[in-house]
Design an enzyme around this catalytic site. Structure first.
Site, short mmCIF file in Angstrom:
data_model
loop_
_atom_site.label_atom_id
_atom_site.label_comp_id
_atom_site.label_asym_id
_atom_site.label_seq_id
_atom_site.Cartn_x
_atom_site.Cartn_y
_atom_site.Cartn_z
N ASP A 22 0.83 -1.27 0.07
CA ASP A 22 -0.06 -0.15 0.03
C ASP A 22 0.94 1.26 0.09
O ASP A 22 1.90 1.57 0.91
CB ASP A 22 -0.98 0.07 1.30
CG ASP A 22 -2.12 1.09 1.21
OD1 ASP A 22 -1.74 2.26 0.40
OD2 ASP A 22 -2.85 0.84 1.97
N ASP A 134 -3.33 2.36 -5.66
CA ASP A 134 -2.09 2.30 -4.77
C ASP A 134 -1.93 1.08 -4.01
O ASP A 134 -1.28 0.91 -3.04
CB ASP A 134 -1.84 3.62 -4.22
CG ASP A 134 -2.58 3.34 -2.87
OD1 ASP A 134 -3.57 2.86 -2.61
OD2 ASP A 134 -2.05 4.05 -1.93
N GLU A 135 -2.82 -0.09 -4.37
CA GLU A 135 -2.89 -1.13 -3.37
C GLU A 135 -2.79 -2.21 -4.12
O GLU A 135 -3.54 -2.61 -5.03
CB GLU A 135 -4.11 -0.93 -2.45
CG GLU A 135 -3.99 -1.55 -1.22
CD GLU A 135 -5.29 -1.28 -0.65
OE1 GLU A 135 -5.77 -2.41 -0.16
OE2 GLU A 135 -5.98 -0.28 -0.79
P1 TTP Z 1 -5.15 5.33 0.38
O1 TTP Z 1 -4.10 4.26 0.35
O2 TTP Z 1 -6.31 4.91 1.31
O3 TTP Z 1 -4.50 6.41 1.03
P2 TTP Z 1 -2.94 7.13 0.85
O4 TTP Z 1 -2.38 6.18 0.02
O5 TTP Z 1 -3.15 8.55 0.37
O6 TTP Z 1 -2.37 6.96 2.47
P3 TTP Z 1 -1.83 5.81 3.27
O7 TTP Z 1 -0.48 6.31 3.54
O8 TTP Z 1 -2.55 5.68 4.56
O9 TTP Z 1 -2.01 4.73 2.46
O10 TTP Z 1 -5.53 5.95 -0.85
C1 TTP Z 1 -4.89 5.97 -2.19
C2 TTP Z 1 -5.11 7.23 -2.84
O11 TTP Z 1 -6.62 7.23 -3.09
C3 TTP Z 1 -4.86 8.38 -2.01
O12 TTP Z 1 -3.44 8.93 -2.06
C4 TTP Z 1 -5.67 9.59 -2.43
C5 TTP Z 1 -7.10 8.73 -3.13
N1 TTP Z 1 -8.14 8.74 -2.15
C6 TTP Z 1 -9.21 9.48 -2.32
O13 TTP Z 1 -9.23 10.35 -3.48
N2 TTP Z 1 -10.19 9.89 -1.53
C7 TTP Z 1 -10.11 9.20 -0.40
O14 TTP Z 1 -11.04 9.44 0.43
C8 TTP Z 1 -9.02 8.08 -0.07
C9 TTP Z 1 -9.03 7.50 1.35
C10 TTP Z 1 -8.16 8.10 -0.90
MG MG Z 2 -1.82 4.26 0.35
#
Ligand code: TTP
Ligand code: MG
Length: 411
Positions: A22, A134-135
């Site tokens: 992730d 991103d996962e």
């Molecule tokens: P996530 O993996 O949930 O968040 P992240 O990568 O920004 O942070 P983390 O380090 O906690 O993993 O989501 C991936 C991308 O998806 C994030 O960068 C932006 C997008 N996203 C949105 O557009 N809206 C949202 O509500 C969320 C949770 C994510």
């Molecule tokens: Mg993320």
């Protein structure tokens, strides 16, 4: 003794090694990739946000911005209250008052970065399950071993960092649910490895919200039941949980106990289908190897039939002590769906090894084609929301039955 929750025989399948990746504050990390001067600075990426405006919502915030309470889905106006714009507040910035850099979502750019990351992941495993931009989950059972899994996880992180330039958190565990918890455990830039024998001890003390699929609503229902940790759920009566949560509760209860039979399957069409299992002690008794080959062949053929897959190549994998790997395969004149032929071919490919001590056996069908010529029919359980978990459960049951049937040797 069979592991808890597994029926006799099914325990013989090796514990998988599942890796979950992730990316950290992904959109913000992408912005830093093209503006390296944003490194270490609070960065807020806004959805429906235009430079200079106060409309829109936070898509993500860098970890530096999160420290000031800025978080995903928050209105930009609220984020601005916490962290004013750096560009229009040079005095504040100069004084050292907290400010942030605001950027608008650029989805095409983030997708191109994500593609580069996924390209690396596909080099690392044949089974990559992308669940969002991103996962992804990777089954890396064949690429590593538990005693070196940490090094493998580090290698994955380093490759992404070096070749793409964005940070990732990685979790390694014996199943998808636990791998997801592991990657979340030490964010950002985290690496958490949970070997099978440590899984229950690792999960037990964690708050119930850490279990993927438990959102705030489910969490409050769990609290009402006196369940605050994953361990509490594992100890709870299954029926009480299914009364409250239905079939989804069953999945959560299993996952709390460290059991998640879902396989990491690539979206779209698999290139091959295989099934393998090992013997506790190497065996050379032809009767036992024959039985095992029959069970593996049946499991693989059933999966192919379920997916509407026809195969042109049937193969086996044999591991002899200490770790000598041999593969043999046979290609047919045309694509078939013929379980008896899978069994017969696998057995005859094994003939040359019969009588040798064998540690592990596998049967594979490849060169696949799909009769329906459609993606439909392949399960899609992307494991991202509370409802999706139910789809996963259906799959678990199908797989569960298949493996019980296939490995029921009564050992
Ligand atoms: P996530 O993996 O949930 O968040 P992240 O990568 O920004 O942070 P983390 O380090 O906690 O993993 O989501 C991936 C991308 O998806 C994030 O960068 C932006 C997008 N996203 C949105 O557009 N809206 C949202 O509500 C969320 C949770 C994510
Ligand atoms: Mg993320």
């Amino acid at each position: 003794m069979p592991r808890e929750g597994r029926l006799p025989g099914a325990a013989k399948t090796d514990p998988a090694i599942v890796l979950h990746v992730d990316m950290d504050c992904f959109y913000a990390s992408c912005e830093r990739l093209r503006e390296p001067e944003l490194a270490g600075e609070p960065v807020v990426v806004g959805m429906g946000y235009e430079p200079g405006e106060t409309i829109g919502a936070v898509a993500t915030a860098s970890y530096e911005a999160r420290e000031y309470g800025v978080e995903s889905a928050q209105p930009i106006s609220e984020a601005l209250d916490r962290l004013p714009r750096a560009e229009t507040n040079p005095e504040a910035a100069a004084k050292g008052d907290p400010v942030a850099h605001y950027r608008s979502v650029d989805h095409d750019f983030y997708k191109s970065v994500a593609r580069d990351v996924k390209e690396i992941l596909y080099e690392l495993s044949e089974s990559v399950r992308e669940v969002s931009i991103d996962e992804a989950y990777l089954d890396v059972t064949d690429r590593t071993a538990w005693d070196v899994a940490e090094g493998f996880g580090r290698h994955v992180k380093q490759r992404i960092e070096r070749e793409v330039g964005v940070p990732a958190s990685v979790g390694v565990a014996p199943n998808m649910s636990a791998a997801k918890i592991a990657s979340d455990h030490d964010k950002p830039d985290g690496l958490t490895v949970i070997p099978p024998e440590e899984l229950r001890d690792f999960l037990d003390p964690l708050p119930i919200e850490d279990l993927h699929g438990v959102g705030p609503k489910s969490a409050s229902t769990f609290y009402d039941l006196g369940i605050e940790t994953i361990g509490n759920l594992a100890e709870a009566d299954l029926e009480d949980i299914t009364d409250q949560f239905g079939e989804r509760g069953r999945d959560l209860h299993f996952r709390a106990r460290g059991i998640d039979e879902r396989e990491v399957e690539s979206r779209g069409r698999p290139k091959s289908l295989s099934r393998e299992s090992s013997f506790g002690e190497p065996i050379s008794d032809p009767e036992r190897t024959r039985e095992r080959i029959e069970a593996l062949a049946r499991a693989v053929a059933t999966r192919a039939t379920d997916k509407g897959a026809l195969y042109r190549t049937i193969g086996i994998k044999v591991i002899e002590p200490p770790f000598d790997l041999a593969t043999r395969e046979h290609s047919l004149g045309g694509p078939v769906d013929d379980p008896a032929l899978v069994h017969e071919t696998a057995q005859s490919l094994f003939d040359e090894f019969e009588g040798d001590p064998v540690r592990k056996l596998g049967v594979r069908v490849s060169n696949l084609s799909f009769a329906d010529n459609e993606q439909a029919g392949l399960e899609d359980w992307s494991d991202v929301s509370e409802t999706d978990i139910q789809d996963g459960e259906t799959d678990t049951e199908i797989r569960g039955q298949a493996s019980i049937e296939s490995f029921n040797e009564g050992e």
